[in-house]
Design a protein around this motif. Structure first.
Motif, PDB file in Angstrom:
ATOM      1  N   GLN A  67     -17.619 -31.175 -41.718  1.00 27.22           N
ATOM      2  CA  GLN A  67     -18.607 -30.479 -40.881  1.00 27.22           C
ATOM      3  C   GLN A  67     -18.471 -31.808 -40.922  1.00 27.22           C
ATOM      4  OE1 GLN A  67     -21.241 -27.973 -39.526  1.00 27.22           O
ATOM      5  NE2 GLN A  67     -21.390 -27.769 -37.829  1.00 27.22           N
ATOM      6  N   ARG A  68     -19.579 -33.179 -41.238  1.00 29.18           N
ATOM      7  CA  ARG A  68     -19.608 -33.606 -41.311  1.00 29.18           C
ATOM      8  C   ARG A  68     -18.917 -35.269 -40.668  1.00 29.18           C
ATOM      9  NH1 ARG A  68     -19.818 -38.444 -43.020  1.00 29.18           N
ATOM     10  NH2 ARG A  68     -19.041 -37.495 -45.242  1.00 29.18           N
ATOM     11  N   ARG A  69     -17.395 -35.013 -41.013  1.00 24.86           N
ATOM     12  CA  ARG A  69     -16.324 -35.673 -40.489  1.00 24.86           C
ATOM     13  C   ARG A  69     -15.441 -35.128 -39.029  1.00 24.86           C
ATOM     14  NH1 ARG A  69     -15.102 -34.487 -45.834  1.00 24.86           N
ATOM     15  NH2 ARG A  69     -13.163 -33.863 -44.925  1.00 24.86           N
ATOM     16  N   THR A  70     -15.448 -34.551 -39.449  1.00 24.04           N
ATOM     17  CA  THR A  70     -13.935 -33.522 -37.920  1.00 24.04           C
ATOM     18  C   THR A  70     -14.756 -32.551 -37.473  1.00 24.04           C
ATOM     19  OG1 THR A  70     -13.947 -31.358 -39.057  1.00 24.04           O
ATOM     20  CG2 THR A  70     -12.485 -33.447 -40.656  1.00 24.04           C
ATOM     21  N   GLY A  71     -16.249 -32.016 -37.887  1.00 27.87           N
ATOM     22  CA  GLY A  71     -17.230 -31.494 -36.550  1.00 27.87           C
ATOM     23  C   GLY A  71     -16.598 -30.584 -36.637  1.00 27.87           C
ATOM     24  N   ASN A  96     -24.385 -24.292 -46.017  1.00 29.52           N
ATOM     25  CA  ASN A  96     -24.372 -25.939 -45.969  1.00 29.52           C
ATOM     26  C   ASN A  96     -24.180 -26.468 -44.297  1.00 29.52           C
ATOM     27  OD1 ASN A  96     -24.425 -27.434 -48.311  1.00 29.52           O
ATOM     28  ND2 ASN A  96     -23.410 -25.614 -49.195  1.00 29.52           N
ATOM     29  N   ALA A  97     -23.588 -25.303 -43.764  1.00 29.78           N
ATOM     30  CA  ALA A  97     -23.057 -25.263 -42.979  1.00 29.78           C
ATOM     31  C   ALA A  97     -23.426 -23.853 -42.147  1.00 29.78           C
ATOM     32  CB  ALA A  97     -21.187 -24.178 -42.387  1.00 29.78           C
ATOM     33  N   ASP A  98     -23.585 -24.158 -40.342  1.00 28.27           N
ATOM     34  CA  ASP A  98     -23.641 -24.242 -39.515  1.00 28.27           C
ATOM     35  C   ASP A  98     -23.102 -22.369 -38.540  1.00 28.27           C
ATOM     36  OD1 ASP A  98     -22.516 -24.404 -37.408  1.00 28.27           O
ATOM     37  OD2 ASP A  98     -23.692 -25.351 -36.547  1.00 28.27           O
ATOM     38  N   ARG A  99     -21.792 -22.395 -38.876  1.00 27.41           N
ATOM     39  CA  ARG A  99     -20.524 -21.691 -38.995  1.00 27.41           C
ATOM     40  C   ARG A  99     -20.630 -21.458 -40.068  1.00 27.41           C
ATOM     41  NH1 ARG A  99     -20.096 -22.937 -33.423  1.00 27.41           N
ATOM     42  NH2 ARG A  99     -21.852 -23.346 -33.711  1.00 27.41           N
ATOM     43  N   VAL A 100     -19.022 -20.229 -39.751  1.00 25.76           N
ATOM     44  CA  VAL A 100     -18.224 -20.029 -41.364  1.00 25.76           C
ATOM     45  C   VAL A 100     -17.176 -19.208 -40.688  1.00 25.76           C
ATOM     46  CG1 VAL A 100     -17.419 -19.526 -43.489  1.00 25.76           C
ATOM     47  CG2 VAL A 100     -20.099 -20.292 -43.426  1.00 25.76           C
ATOM     48  N   LEU A 101     -15.810 -19.369 -40.428  1.00 24.31           N
ATOM     49  CA  LEU A 101     -14.069 -18.282 -40.561  1.00 24.31           C
ATOM     50  C   LEU A 101     -13.722 -17.983 -41.391  1.00 24.31           C
ATOM     51  CD1 LEU A 101     -12.983 -17.752 -38.461  1.00 24.31           C
ATOM     52  CD2 LEU A 101     -11.815 -19.638 -38.002  1.00 24.31           C
ATOM     53  N   ALA A 102     -12.757 -17.580 -41.767  1.00 22.03           N
ATOM     54  CA  ALA A 102     -12.364 -16.841 -43.130  1.00 22.03           C
ATOM     55  C   ALA A 102     -11.357 -16.479 -42.503  1.00 22.03           C
ATOM     56  CB  ALA A 102     -12.880 -16.116 -43.638  1.00 22.03           C
ATOM     57  N   THR A 103     -10.231 -16.586 -42.499  1.00 22.17           N
ATOM     58  CA  THR A 103      -8.849 -16.081 -41.363  1.00 22.17           C
ATOM     59  C   THR A 103      -7.870 -15.187 -42.303  1.00 22.17           C
ATOM     60  OG1 THR A 103      -7.302 -17.923 -42.178  1.00 22.17           O
ATOM     61  CG2 THR A 103      -9.230 -18.214 -39.683  1.00 22.17           C
ATOM     62  N   ARG A 104      -7.423 -14.386 -41.825  1.00 18.82           N
ATOM     63  CA  ARG A 104      -6.291 -13.332 -42.416  1.00 18.82           C
ATOM     64  C   ARG A 104      -7.271 -12.767 -43.730  1.00 18.82           C
ATOM     65  NH1 ARG A 104      -1.180 -15.209 -40.569  1.00 18.82           N
ATOM     66  NH2 ARG A 104      -1.444 -15.796 -38.836  1.00 18.82           N
ATOM     67  N   VAL A 105      -7.923 -11.816 -43.525  1.00 16.33           N
ATOM     68  CA  VAL A 105      -8.876 -11.446 -43.866  1.00 16.33           C
ATOM     69  C   VAL A 105      -8.601  -9.370 -43.789  1.00 16.33           C
ATOM     70  CG1 VAL A 105     -11.633 -10.779 -44.916  1.00 16.33           C
ATOM     71  CG2 VAL A 105     -10.533 -13.082 -44.584  1.00 16.33           C
ATOM     72  N   SER A 106      -7.989  -8.777 -44.865  1.00 15.72           N
ATOM     73  CA  SER A 106      -7.923  -7.151 -44.731  1.00 15.72           C
ATOM     74  C   SER A 106      -8.990  -6.382 -44.823  1.00 15.72           C
ATOM     75  CB  SER A 106      -7.162  -6.864 -45.798  1.00 15.72           C
ATOM     76  OG  SER A 106      -7.771  -6.514 -47.075  1.00 15.72           O
ATOM     77  N   ALA A 107      -8.779  -5.047 -44.522  1.00 19.59           N
ATOM     78  CA  ALA A 107     -10.459  -4.746 -44.132  1.00 19.59           C
ATOM     79  C   ALA A 107     -11.321  -4.610 -44.820  1.00 19.59           C
ATOM     80  CB  ALA A 107     -10.096  -3.476 -43.485  1.00 19.59           C
ATOM     81  N   ASP A 108     -10.498  -4.050 -46.107  1.00 22.43           N
ATOM     82  CA  ASP A 108     -11.125  -3.973 -47.066  1.00 22.43           C
ATOM     83  C   ASP A 108     -11.919  -4.581 -48.056  1.00 22.43           C
ATOM     84  OD1 ASP A 108      -8.701  -5.098 -48.406  1.00 22.43           O
ATOM     85  OD2 ASP A 108      -9.033  -4.181 -50.114  1.00 22.43           O
TER      86      ASP A 108
END
Length: 278
Positions: A67-71, A96-108
């Motif tokens: 995040q510090r390097r790329t935003g 360590n971050a103000d937001r987190v994103l995880a992609t391609r996550v199944s419902a379970d």
């Protein structure tokens, strides 16, 4: 390379230039030694910083300094990871971050993350899990249009939209406007044209990206999807159509890569906002 037994951050080319300057009299020996010592000190600081920015979980080496390097923080690709691994990575990133994103996550697997991470949310169509330290609001002016050909393409379009929103840009969704009924697209054209960047998601033959590219003056990021009958070859037909587009200003990402398209569009909007402020 090493100087006086210590590692230096200067390249061999930099060192050669410095030595030539010493030989030519442009730099004296004392100044050359001072520069080399400064390079060595900078290298030691960089190594220390980098070691602090990596979290070793055993099964993952988390890039805490992204995040510090790329935003934007490191994004979790959920496919192939166990629920336990996802939870461990997600929890560490929230520290360590103000937001987190995880992609391609199944419902379970998403259910496991939500049970362990207060405030996390699952976007079921996009198959994304998000978390924000503070309420998520647009950070940048303008908006990005996500243009989707058909309802079957929605998971990829929604992945792009969630990514864009996570990165602080507003999203305008223009869905079910494929070329089979082009009048549906034309009536939404004013919204599309006012966007700072446009993500176009289409399967089948993928013609929508070329159509949009010929009607707008903004960058178009095309996403071929794997939707289509047999001869679409799992999205290869749409990919080749988009790559061979005669419309200018169209850039193409990989098949079903809504995240990549959304990320690129968000960076375009973010930098456009910075440029307007300067």
């Amino acid at each position: 390379m090493s100087v006086n037994g210590g590692a230096s951050s200067c390249s061999s080319a930099e060192l050669e230039r410095l030595l030539r300057d010493v030989r030519g009299g442009a730099v004296d020996v004392e100044e050359a030694l001072r520069r080399i010592a400064s390079m060595q000190e900078g290298d030691r600081e960089a190594r220390g910083l980098m070691s602090q920015e990596v979290a070793d979980l055993g099964y993952a080496q988390l890039d805490l300094g992204r995040q510090r390097r790329t935003g934007f923080p490191e994004v979790i690709y959920g496919e192939g990871k166990s629920a336990e691994q996802l939870v461990g990575i997600f929890r560490r990133l929230t520290e360590n971050a103000d937001r987190v994103l995880a992609t391609r996550v199944s419902a379970d697997k998403a259910a496991a993350v939500l049970a362990e991470v207060p405030g996390a949310t699952y976007e079921s169509i996009a198959r994304c899990v998000t978390w924000f330290r503070e309420p998520n609001v647009p950070l940048h002016d303008g908006y990005i249009a996500v243009v989707c050909a058909g309802t079957s393409d929605l998971p990829v379009a929604e992945e792009a939209a969630v990514t864009i929103a996570c990165m602080g840009s507003r999203v305008e969704k223009v869905y079910d406007v494929g070329v089979a009924g082009i009048h549906r697209l034309l009536r939404r054209l004013p919204v599309i044209r006012e966007a700072n960047a446009i993500v176009v998601v289409a399967g089948m033959e993928g013609a929508l990206a070329s159509v949009v590219g010929g009607l707008v003056s903004k960058p178009v990021i095309a996403v071929p999807t794997s939707i289509g009958y047999g001869a679409s070859f799992g999205g290869l037909s749409a990919l080749l159509t988009m790559l061979n587009s005669c419309a200018t200003g169209v850039t193409v990402v990989n098949i079903d890569n809504g995240f990549g398209a959304g990320y690129s569009a968000a960076v375009i909007n973010q930098n456009r906002t910075k440029g307007a402020e300067s």
